[in-house]
Design a protein around this motif. Structure first.
Motif, PDB file in Angstrom:
ATOM      1  N   GLU A  82     -85.118 -83.145  24.327  1.00 63.87           N
ATOM      2  CA  GLU A  82     -83.726 -83.280  24.727  1.00 63.87           C
ATOM      3  C   GLU A  82     -82.948 -82.022  24.349  1.00 63.87           C
ATOM      4  OE1 GLU A  82     -82.227 -85.754  26.393  1.00 63.87           O
ATOM      5  OE2 GLU A  82     -84.159 -86.788  26.610  1.00 63.87           O
ATOM      6  N   LYS A  83     -81.994 -81.645  25.176  1.00 60.52           N
ATOM      7  CA  LYS A  83     -81.184 -80.457  24.892  1.00 60.52           C
ATOM      8  C   LYS A  83     -80.096 -80.835  23.892  1.00 60.52           C
ATOM      9  CE  LYS A  83     -79.850 -76.134  26.119  1.00 60.52           C
ATOM     10  NZ  LYS A  83     -78.990 -75.911  24.958  1.00 60.52           N
ATOM     11  N   MET A  86     -79.191 -76.583  10.010  1.00 56.41           N
ATOM     12  CA  MET A  86     -79.194 -76.685  11.459  1.00 56.41           C
ATOM     13  C   MET A  86     -80.616 -76.859  11.981  1.00 56.41           C
ATOM     14  SD  MET A  86     -77.820 -73.956  14.325  1.00 56.41           S
ATOM     15  CE  MET A  86     -79.194 -72.813  14.121  1.00 56.41           C
ATOM     16  N   LYS A  87     -80.798 -77.778  12.921  1.00 55.33           N
ATOM     17  CA  LYS A  87     -82.077 -77.962  13.579  1.00 55.33           C
ATOM     18  C   LYS A  87     -82.080 -77.193  14.895  1.00 55.33           C
ATOM     19  CE  LYS A  87     -82.744 -82.592  11.665  1.00 55.33           C
ATOM     20  NZ  LYS A  87     -82.981 -84.024  11.977  1.00 55.33           N
ATOM     21  N   ALA A  88     -83.243 -76.674  15.271  1.00 53.85           N
ATOM     22  CA  ALA A  88     -83.295 -75.850  16.481  1.00 53.85           C
ATOM     23  C   ALA A  88     -84.658 -75.967  17.152  1.00 53.85           C
ATOM     24  CB  ALA A  88     -82.997 -74.389  16.143  1.00 53.85           C
ATOM     25  N   TYR A  89     -84.710 -75.485  18.397  1.00 56.58           N
ATOM     26  CA  TYR A  89     -85.949 -75.371  19.151  1.00 56.58           C
ATOM     27  C   TYR A  89     -86.216 -73.907  19.453  1.00 56.58           C
ATOM     28  CZ  TYR A  89     -85.139 -80.338  20.282  1.00 56.58           C
ATOM     29  OH  TYR A  89     -84.910 -81.683  20.226  1.00 56.58           O
ATOM     30  N   LEU A  90     -87.501 -73.543  19.452  1.00 58.23           N
ATOM     31  CA  LEU A  90     -87.932 -72.226  19.893  1.00 58.23           C
ATOM     32  C   LEU A  90     -88.995 -72.416  20.963  1.00 58.23           C
ATOM     33  CD1 LEU A  90     -88.245 -69.130  19.777  1.00 58.23           C
ATOM     34  CD2 LEU A  90     -89.770 -69.443  17.798  1.00 58.23           C
ATOM     35  N   PHE A  91     -88.817 -71.738  22.094  1.00 56.76           N
ATOM     36  CA  PHE A  91     -89.764 -71.829  23.199  1.00 56.76           C
ATOM     37  C   PHE A  91     -90.475 -70.491  23.360  1.00 56.76           C
ATOM     38  CE2 PHE A  91     -86.411 -74.887  24.047  1.00 56.76           C
ATOM     39  CZ  PHE A  91     -87.141 -76.040  24.312  1.00 56.76           C
ATOM     40  N   LEU A  92     -91.815 -70.533  23.313  1.00 60.64           N
ATOM     41  CA  LEU A  92     -92.640 -69.343  23.458  1.00 60.64           C
ATOM     42  C   LEU A  92     -93.343 -69.362  24.802  1.00 60.64           C
ATOM     43  CD1 LEU A  92     -94.238 -69.258  19.876  1.00 60.64           C
ATOM     44  CD2 LEU A  92     -92.147 -68.124  20.662  1.00 60.64           C
ATOM     45  N   LEU A 122     -81.523 -74.683  30.219  1.00 62.73           N
ATOM     46  CA  LEU A 122     -81.077 -73.359  29.809  1.00 62.73           C
ATOM     47  C   LEU A 122     -80.962 -73.273  28.294  1.00 62.73           C
ATOM     48  CD1 LEU A 122     -78.326 -72.453  32.431  1.00 62.73           C
ATOM     49  CD2 LEU A 122     -80.757 -71.865  32.429  1.00 62.73           C
ATOM     50  N   PRO A 123     -81.644 -72.310  27.676  1.00 67.36           N
ATOM     51  CA  PRO A 123     -81.521 -72.123  26.225  1.00 67.36           C
ATOM     52  C   PRO A 123     -80.181 -71.471  25.889  1.00 67.36           C
ATOM     53  CG  PRO A 123     -82.843 -70.367  27.160  1.00 67.36           C
ATOM     54  CD  PRO A 123     -82.537 -71.313  28.291  1.00 67.36           C
ATOM     55  N   ASP A 124     -79.855 -71.471  24.611  1.00 66.13           N
ATOM     56  CA  ASP A 124     -78.633 -70.784  24.176  1.00 66.13           C
ATOM     57  C   ASP A 124     -78.843 -69.283  24.125  1.00 66.13           C
ATOM     58  OD1 ASP A 124     -76.819 -73.110  23.432  1.00 66.13           O
ATOM     59  OD2 ASP A 124     -78.616 -73.587  22.275  1.00 66.13           O
ATOM     60  N   VAL A 125     -80.059 -68.865  23.770  1.00 67.24           N
ATOM     61  CA  VAL A 125     -80.370 -67.437  23.637  1.00 67.24           C
ATOM     62  C   VAL A 125     -81.732 -67.169  24.270  1.00 67.24           C
ATOM     63  CG1 VAL A 125     -80.791 -65.526  22.024  1.00 67.24           C
ATOM     64  CG2 VAL A 125     -79.090 -67.281  21.453  1.00 67.24           C
ATOM     65  N   VAL A 126     -81.854 -66.091  25.006  1.00 63.01           N
ATOM     66  CA  VAL A 126     -83.168 -65.595  25.434  1.00 63.01           C
ATOM     67  C   VAL A 126     -83.341 -64.223  24.798  1.00 63.01           C
ATOM     68  CG1 VAL A 126     -82.272 -64.678  27.624  1.00 63.01           C
ATOM     69  CG2 VAL A 126     -84.716 -65.096  27.359  1.00 63.01           C
ATOM     70  N   LEU A 127     -84.496 -64.024  24.183  1.00 60.79           N
ATOM     71  CA  LEU A 127     -84.731 -62.864  23.325  1.00 60.79           C
ATOM     72  C   LEU A 127     -86.052 -62.209  23.684  1.00 60.79           C
ATOM     73  CD1 LEU A 127     -84.487 -62.809  19.447  1.00 60.79           C
ATOM     74  CD2 LEU A 127     -86.715 -62.526  20.542  1.00 60.79           C
ATOM     75  N   THR A 148     -88.918 -68.583  32.160  1.00 64.57           N
ATOM     76  CA  THR A 148     -89.317 -68.955  33.527  1.00 64.57           C
ATOM     77  C   THR A 148     -89.554 -70.450  33.642  1.00 64.57           C
ATOM     78  OG1 THR A 148     -90.314 -66.775  33.867  1.00 64.57           O
ATOM     79  CG2 THR A 148     -90.991 -68.535  35.358  1.00 64.57           C
ATOM     80  N   TYR A 149     -90.324 -71.029  32.713  1.00 65.15           N
ATOM     81  CA  TYR A 149     -90.600 -72.461  32.837  1.00 65.15           C
ATOM     82  C   TYR A 149     -89.398 -73.311  32.448  1.00 65.15           C
ATOM     83  CZ  TYR A 149     -92.037 -72.755  27.775  1.00 65.15           C
ATOM     84  OH  TYR A 149     -92.099 -72.730  26.404  1.00 65.15           O
ATOM     85  N   LEU A 150     -88.524 -72.798  31.571  1.00 64.99           N
ATOM     86  CA  LEU A 150     -87.317 -73.551  31.241  1.00 64.99           C
ATOM     87  C   LEU A 150     -86.356 -73.580  32.426  1.00 64.99           C
ATOM     88  CD1 LEU A 150     -86.537 -72.389  27.590  1.00 64.99           C
ATOM     89  CD2 LEU A 150     -87.662 -74.486  28.319  1.00 64.99           C
TER      90      LEU A 150
END
Length: 205
Positions: free
Chosen positions: A17-18, A1-7, A38-43, A30-32
């Motif tokens: 692209e989503k 699976m490919k994924a994105y992580l936003f810090l 909208l991400p799938d998970v916020v942690l 906040t910036y997303l």
């Protein structure tokens, strides 16, 4: 699976692209959200964004404020558990915490430990952890730099770059392997030890 992580560092001007599973670490939400991404998970420990600000459709994974690992490291662990094998990480540079920005380079090594291939990315550069040989394409004049991650690296060769390095040892005191330039098209580098490979995201002119 490919994924994105936003810090929660400097946000990219252009979001990807989503089209992949995405995890957001705490204040990056906040910036997303400001761009309706909208991400799938916020942690995280939610010291940078309020829980009440998170869209109800987004999964929340909460950790205590007093913890051993950064939110970024915890997000990496969650991604590995969810089956991620390839990861692009945004928001790793800059921000208000230079200590976090520096630690984010270690996420590349942690990804490898967890069985993932990861790259740090922003609008200007990509950074990956290199051990061995790597080939890719780059626009003519794009900056290509090798920075030791281990105590020293031995550059066996470079190809397709303006300045030739062959049999060159570089340590963390005398880093003479930055600011090379791609000749355009394919380039290759080969090293022993572990190096951070910076490649400028420059368009062909």
């Amino acid at each position: 699976m490919k994924a994105y992580l936003f810090l929660n560092g400097d946000p990219p001007r252009r979001l990807p692209e989503k089209d992949r599973f995405s995890v957001c670490a705490d204040g990056a939400y906040t910036y997303l959200a400001a761009r309706n991404y909208l991400p799938d998970v916020v942690l995280g420990d939610f010291d940078s964004v309020s829980l009440t600000a998170v869209d109800p459709a987004v999964e929340i994974v909460r950790f205590p404020v007093e913890k051993d690992y950064t939110d970024g490291h915890l997000a990496m662990r969650l991604l590995a558990e969810r089956g991620c094998t390839e990861l692009e990480i945004y928001g790793a540079f800059g921000g208000s915490r230079p200590d976090h920005a520096l630690c984010n380079y270690s996420l590349l090594a942690y990804a490898r430990e967890l069985g993932m291939q990861a790259v740090l990315a922003d609008d200007a550069y990509t950074v990956r952890l290199l051990t061995g040989t790597y080939s890719a394409t780059a626009a003519k004049g794009a900056v290509v730099s090798l920075v030791p991650f281990s105590d020293e690296i031995h550059i066996l060769y470079t190809k397709g770059l303006k300045y030739v390095a062959e049999g060159l040892t570089v340590d963390k005191t005398h880093i003479v392997s930055v600011s090379n330039a791609a000749l355009g098209g394919m380039f290759s580098v080969s090293v022993t030890g572990s190096a951070l490979l910076f490649v400028e995201r420059k368009e062909d002119i």
